[in-house]
Design an enzyme around this catalytic site. Sequence first.
Site, PDB file in Angstrom:
ATOM      1  N   ASP A 181     -10.499  -9.781   7.540  1.00  0.00           N
ATOM      2  CA  ASP A 181     -11.923  -9.800   7.178  1.00  0.00           C
ATOM      3  C   ASP A 181     -12.458 -11.227   7.128  1.00  0.00           C
ATOM      4  O   ASP A 181     -13.621 -11.478   7.461  1.00  0.00           O
ATOM      5  CB  ASP A 181     -12.151  -9.107   5.828  1.00  0.00           C
ATOM      6  CG  ASP A 181     -12.386  -7.610   6.015  1.00  0.00           C
ATOM      7  OD1 ASP A 181     -12.068  -7.098   7.118  1.00  0.00           O
ATOM      8  OD2 ASP A 181     -12.878  -6.950   5.086  1.00  0.00           O
ATOM      9  N   LYS A 239       4.441 -15.583   1.441  1.00  0.00           N
ATOM     10  CA  LYS A 239       4.415 -16.273   0.145  1.00  0.00           C
ATOM     11  C   LYS A 239       5.888 -16.440  -0.237  1.00  0.00           C
ATOM     12  O   LYS A 239       6.343 -16.006  -1.307  1.00  0.00           O
ATOM     13  CB  LYS A 239       3.621 -15.412  -0.851  1.00  0.00           C
ATOM     14  CG  LYS A 239       3.229 -16.084  -2.131  1.00  0.00           C
ATOM     15  CD  LYS A 239       2.150 -17.136  -1.980  1.00  0.00           C
ATOM     16  CE  LYS A 239       1.944 -17.853  -3.305  1.00  0.00           C
ATOM     17  NZ  LYS A 239       1.146 -19.071  -3.201  1.00  0.00           N
ATOM     18  N   ASP A 284      -2.048 -18.624   0.796  1.00  0.00           N
ATOM     19  CA  ASP A 284      -3.147 -19.348   0.135  1.00  0.00           C
ATOM     20  C   ASP A 284      -3.595 -20.537   0.993  1.00  0.00           C
ATOM     21  O   ASP A 284      -4.788 -20.792   1.175  1.00  0.00           O
ATOM     22  CB  ASP A 284      -2.771 -19.782  -1.292  1.00  0.00           C
ATOM     23  CG  ASP A 284      -1.341 -20.266  -1.405  1.00  0.00           C
ATOM     24  OD1 ASP A 284      -0.559 -20.107  -0.448  1.00  0.00           O
ATOM     25  OD2 ASP A 284      -0.990 -20.830  -2.458  1.00  0.00           O
ATOM     26  N   TYR A 292       0.821  -1.218   0.000  1.00  0.00           N
ATOM     27  CA  TYR A 292       0.000   0.000   0.000  1.00  0.00           C
ATOM     28  C   TYR A 292       0.855   1.269   0.000  1.00  0.00           C
ATOM     29  O   TYR A 292       0.357   2.363  -0.223  1.00  0.00           O
ATOM     30  CB  TYR A 292      -0.945   0.030   1.206  1.00  0.00           C
ATOM     31  CG  TYR A 292      -1.982  -1.084   1.199  1.00  0.00           C
ATOM     32  CD1 TYR A 292      -2.391  -1.667  -0.003  1.00  0.00           C
ATOM     33  CD2 TYR A 292      -2.545  -1.556   2.367  1.00  0.00           C
ATOM     34  CE1 TYR A 292      -3.320  -2.688  -0.025  1.00  0.00           C
ATOM     35  CE2 TYR A 292      -3.488  -2.584   2.350  1.00  0.00           C
ATOM     36  CZ  TYR A 292      -3.864  -3.141   1.139  1.00  0.00           C
ATOM     37  OH  TYR A 292      -4.787  -4.155   1.120  1.00  0.00           O
ATOM     38  N   ASP A 303      -4.890  -7.523   5.697  1.00  0.00           N
ATOM     39  CA  ASP A 303      -6.141  -6.863   5.337  1.00  0.00           C
ATOM     40  C   ASP A 303      -7.178  -7.922   4.965  1.00  0.00           C
ATOM     41  O   ASP A 303      -8.330  -7.899   5.422  1.00  0.00           O
ATOM     42  CB  ASP A 303      -5.866  -5.947   4.122  1.00  0.00           C
ATOM     43  CG  ASP A 303      -6.981  -4.955   3.877  1.00  0.00           C
ATOM     44  OD1 ASP A 303      -7.959  -4.969   4.647  1.00  0.00           O
ATOM     45  OD2 ASP A 303      -6.876  -4.181   2.915  1.00  0.00           O
TER      46      ASP A 303
END
Length: 359
Positions: free
Chosen positions: A251, A190, A223, A140, A247
């Site tokens: 959620d 990752k 993942d 970001y 992020d």
Amino acid sequence: MKKLLILPGDGIGPEVTKQCIKIIDFFNNQPDSKIEYEEDLFGGASIDHNGKPLNDIVLNKALDADAVLLGAVGGPKWENLDHELKPESGLLKLRKKLQTYANLRPGKVFKSLSDASSLKPEVLKDTDIFVVRELTGGIYFGEPRFSKKVDGKRVASNPLVYNEEEIVRVAKVAFDIARKRKNKVTSLDKANVLEVMQLWRDVVSEVHSKNYQDIELEHLYIDNAAMQVIKRPSSFDVILASNLFGDIISDEVAELTGSLGMLPSASVGENKAIYEPVHGSAPDIAGQNIANPIAAILSLSMMYKYSFNLDNVSNIIEQAVANTLDSGLRTKDIGSNNQKILNCNEMGDSILNNIKKIF
Ligand code: NAD
């Protein structure tokens, strides 16, 4: 004495923070849990009074305080103002000035609400996950960011960059929190395809082996983690993640718990922290005294634990919320036909009564 600044903000913000103040006043009358607090204007309420969502006086009070407790900001009245005058820009400025680099999002499934989730109650049983998300770095904020035409084709870029200092400080937050919980950290990355995520994995392992060998550390690829959180949610304790992965996973974890009105959060930096419910100002129900104050009350509970080291106060508040829900009391957003529906004030009072019973 520890100092708290309370910024109720707009919409249901003042309604839910009022319930927190009742609880603070109760603990302020007990020995060893006193904190000094004051309230001020923030967001739309501050625009109406001072012409700005966050004026310098309030900002300085926030910088001077040990913690800030927010309600929520925003609403249709201020939607059409220029970007820097909108209530939400006050929130971003506050987070930036307090340099809060870690976002904390607990996702605890209260036993009596387990049927409100999209997962089966037996899978959710005992789920209590705590996501620590890096908040001020990563994709970001990566430079150079651009969106342009190259050789007639549209191209856009947001680089994912971390330096080791940024990883060390947020990893320490996660390990310290795990020590106050079930002593386990799952770090998401990752590393199989991204160099920056290999750095993330290496640095987290180094921090672990230097100072936190008493904590169990698990590394998962993002993942795989997205699947495991749904498959075996109760096996997680603290999840540590970069800005982007955090992020998304926070959620996903939020969905396990059922309702927006139940979700607390915190953004922490060096000796500074902001505690706030995840929800917004809910203009559709503002002024009706029907909002669920539990997200705000659980944010207050986090404040006592993580800013003021009053774990006993924090645990009493959480237990009182659980007892209130166990006795079948609900606000409208989490209630069903055969349950007693309370308004915002009544829910605050019921939780306070249960606090008094436990105390
Ligand atoms: P919202 O979270 O305010 O509301 C979404 C839905 O959830 C609404 O139907 C609302 O009634 C319900 N809801 C939210 N909190 C609830 C509670 N405690 N009890 C019962 N029901 C609850 O999100 P939105 O509608 O997208 O945004 C409204 C305003 O809030 C906007 O101006 C937005 O910018 C702002 N906002 C502020 C924050 C913040 O202050 N941190 C966060 C999100 C949105």
